[in-house]
Design a protein around this motif. Structure first.
Motif, short mmCIF file in Angstrom:
data_model
loop_
_atom_site.label_atom_id
_atom_site.label_comp_id
_atom_site.label_asym_id
_atom_site.label_seq_id
_atom_site.Cartn_x
_atom_site.Cartn_y
_atom_site.Cartn_z
N PRO A 197 -4.29 6.55 -15.13
CA PRO A 197 -3.18 6.18 -15.69
C PRO A 197 -1.88 5.61 -14.56
O PRO A 197 -2.13 4.18 -14.57
N ALA A 198 -1.52 6.35 -13.78
CA ALA A 198 -1.03 6.33 -12.50
C ALA A 198 -0.80 5.14 -11.76
O ALA A 198 -0.25 3.79 -11.69
N GLU A 199 -1.91 5.27 -11.41
CA GLU A 199 -3.22 4.30 -10.69
C GLU A 199 -2.89 2.72 -11.59
O GLU A 199 -2.52 2.19 -10.57
N GLN A 200 -3.60 3.15 -12.12
CA GLN A 200 -4.11 1.70 -13.58
C GLN A 200 -2.28 0.78 -13.23
O GLN A 200 -2.29 -0.23 -13.29
N GLY A 246 0.98 -1.06 0.08
CA GLY A 246 0.42 -0.02 -0.17
C GLY A 246 0.88 1.30 0.23
O GLY A 246 0.47 2.53 -0.82
N GLY A 247 1.85 1.35 0.75
CA GLY A 247 2.49 2.57 0.91
C GLY A 247 3.82 2.19 -0.43
O GLY A 247 3.76 3.71 -1.10
N ARG A 248 3.94 1.47 -1.27
CA ARG A 248 4.86 1.68 -2.26
C ARG A 248 4.00 2.17 -3.38
O ARG A 248 4.36 2.45 -3.92
N ARG A 249 2.47 1.62 -3.66
CA ARG A 249 1.68 2.13 -4.55
C ARG A 249 1.59 3.40 -4.48
O ARG A 249 1.65 4.11 -5.26
N GLU A 250 1.28 4.19 -2.80
CA GLU A 250 0.89 5.84 -2.70
C GLU A 250 2.52 6.17 -3.67
O GLU A 250 2.80 7.08 -4.43
N GLN A 251 3.41 6.23 -3.30
CA GLN A 251 4.74 6.52 -3.14
C GLN A 251 4.91 6.49 -4.93
O GLN A 251 5.57 7.69 -5.53
N VAL A 252 4.81 5.23 -5.28
CA VAL A 252 5.36 5.16 -6.74
C VAL A 252 3.42 6.82 -7.59
O VAL A 252 4.11 6.92 -9.28
N VAL A 253 2.63 6.03 -7.38
CA VAL A 253 1.35 6.76 -7.75
C VAL A 253 2.32 8.90 -8.03
O VAL A 253 2.08 8.74 -8.55
N GLU A 254 2.35 9.11 -6.89
CA GLU A 254 2.75 10.61 -6.90
C GLU A 254 4.12 10.40 -7.60
O GLU A 254 4.28 11.30 -8.45
N ALA A 255 5.55 9.85 -7.05
CA ALA A 255 6.32 9.67 -7.93
C ALA A 255 5.90 9.85 -9.90
O ALA A 255 6.63 10.19 -10.12
#
Length: 202
Positions: free
Chosen positions: A170-173, A151-160
């Motif tokens: 599209p980033a989230e997908q 969960g934390g990695r997902r949020e960080q990567v989407v933000e990046a």
């Protein structure tokens, strides 16, 4: 210009690292592949360039001088600043970028977030004669160890990804698709895979 920094790595984020130089921690913005080659507590050397603005001093770091020169070269094109230049070398490896410019490959250039057909054409027109097409494309850097929960990695990567110019949905997908295939992927690997996926879909 600050041409390079060398010292122990104090912190590694998704878009920057902190390198200690002479007792001072310098925040160095870099691409996912460059950051993936760093290790916390290990001395590293990065080629760098300092971008000076009226309200900021931003240090950008690169795995080698070749990446730095391309970063600076791309910014000579009208309308392209440091953020888009960093996104360019994050999405396209140096040799891939050179080949696309030399061949006038607009499709490949449009994989860069924020670059449409007109911008891609401008890149080709202004840079084609300044680069030479490479013979081979190098293999990318290895991934950094996984850190934190999915969960934390997902949020960080989407933000990046949003920071690199992609829109949120599209980033989230893209991130969710990578996590579905590789739930234990390290953050840097997750970011590179999502970048690759978003690039292909453009």
């Amino acid at each position: 210009m600050i041409a390079s920094v060398r010292g122990p790595v104090l912190e590694i984020g998704l878009d920057h690292a902190v390198v200690e130089v002479g007792g001072v921690g310098l925040a160095v913005h870099a691409t996912p592949s460059t950051l993936a080659g760093l290790r916390r507590g290990v001395e590293s050397r990065l080629a760098t360039t300092l971008i000076v603005r009226e309200d900021s001093l931003t240090l950008f770091g690169f795995a080698d001088a070749d990446e730095r020169e391309l970063f600076l070269l791309v910014q000579t094109v009208s309308g392209i600043g440091p953020r888009l230049a960093l996104a360019t070398i994050a999405v396209l490896e140096p040799d891939t970028l050179r080949r696309a410019l030399a061949d006038g490959d607009l499709t490949t250039l449009q994989r860069i977030p924020g670059v449409g057909k007109k911008s891609a054409e401008r890149l080709v027109v202004e840079l084609r004669d300044k680069v030479a097409a490479p013979a081979t494309v190098p293999v990318g850097a290895s991934a950094a160890p996984a850190a934190g929960g999915a969960g934390g990695r997902r949020e960080q990567v989407v933000e990046a990804l949003v920071g690199l110019g992609f829109t949120a949905r599209p980033a989230e997908q893209a991130v969710d698709a990578v996590l579905a295939r590789s739930p234990d992927a390290a953050a840097a690997e997750l970011l590179r895979s999502a970048l690759s996926s978003l690039g292909r879909s453009r």
